[in-house]
Scaffold this motif. Sequence first.
Motif, PDB file in Angstrom:
ATOM      1  N   CYS A 192      -1.764  13.894   0.290  1.00 18.89           N
ATOM      2  CA  CYS A 192      -0.750  12.873   0.043  1.00 18.89           C
ATOM      3  C   CYS A 192      -0.112  13.047  -1.331  1.00 18.89           C
ATOM      4  O   CYS A 192       1.105  12.892  -1.495  1.00 18.89           O
ATOM      5  N   ASN A 228       2.142  16.060  -1.177  1.00 18.57           N
ATOM      6  CA  ASN A 228       3.319  15.708  -0.378  1.00 18.57           C
ATOM      7  C   ASN A 228       4.354  15.018  -1.245  1.00 18.57           C
ATOM      8  O   ASN A 228       5.540  15.352  -1.224  1.00 18.57           O
ATOM      9  N   VAL A 277      -3.077   6.293   1.731  1.00 10.04           N
ATOM     10  CA  VAL A 277      -4.070   6.632   0.699  1.00 10.04           C
ATOM     11  C   VAL A 277      -5.047   5.481   0.500  1.00 10.04           C
ATOM     12  O   VAL A 277      -6.271   5.668   0.507  1.00 10.04           O
ATOM     13  N   LEU A 328       3.073   6.378   3.372  1.00  4.55           N
ATOM     14  CA  LEU A 328       2.242   7.433   2.797  1.00  4.55           C
ATOM     15  C   LEU A 328       1.306   6.860   1.738  1.00  4.55           C
ATOM     16  O   LEU A 328       0.102   7.144   1.729  1.00  4.55           O
TER      17      LEU A 328
END
Length: 294
Positions: A165, A168, A146, A142
């Motif tokens: 992101c 999340n 980015v 994750l």
Amino acid sequence: MKKKRKGFSGERIIDLLKNSFAKDKRELGMPLSFSKIGFFPDAKFQYNDENNDEDYILIYCVDGRGYSEINNKVYDLGAGEFVIIPKGLNTKYYADGDNPWSFYWFYFKDNDEIIKQILAFFYKFNKNYKGFLEYGTERMALFNTVFDRLNKGYSDDNLIMLNICLMNFLTSLSFIITEGETSFHKGQGRISQSIEKMNKHLETSISLETLAKDINLSVSQFSLLFKNRTGVSPIDYFNQLKIQNACKYLDNTSMQIKEIAYKIGIHDAAYFSRLFKKIKGVSPADYRKRLPYT
């Protein structure tokens, strides 16, 4: 303590506010919460001391140890531990002298209402600035998403992905808090205990049976719980920790490859090289050649 503010081999830094396109998006009202994002691997002598009036700072440790000093209180951070530092507070964060950390860091604003709610929830129920979120390959993926998206440009889609992101990650923190003393929370604590033991045995070996017995689980129960929490098996996780430790020897010493293999408890240099390449994508020798001083 020797201090070094920046310049680490393998570091990744993106400052969105230095890009006029991204800055214009924020000024036009787009809920762009990130301002800076970075990753410092094996950040020996790293030290930051600042008073940040506008941004929250999230620091997430993935290896080694570091410290965050917030309003004169020191928080000790190991793998999987993080702090969310509110805006407007005097803060320092720095690497441990003997076991320097690798960590992700984010500077962000609470421009979006959902981010404000998540932060308020975190501080209310956690009652301090520190938390724990198990290290896992899916979480690293994750973070890397980015970086990769931003390296491809600052389109509306990429900036939206950036916010998703962040939310999340922040949302995952809230789920851990609400679990309280349920079996999920207790299981997480036991896995944290196992990871701590792995870190203490990086230069030797430790069996699945021993790890499982320490937390009163069968091998199959332990393996399932561990993978559910981290995304990888205990053996794969332990091997990743060993290879991270090997990288420190490659970075900071002139030891031969076979010597480094022995230092991390692997007595077969050929197997060590295969394992290193599987995890890092390059052989130990090629990894060392990439270092800026070689």
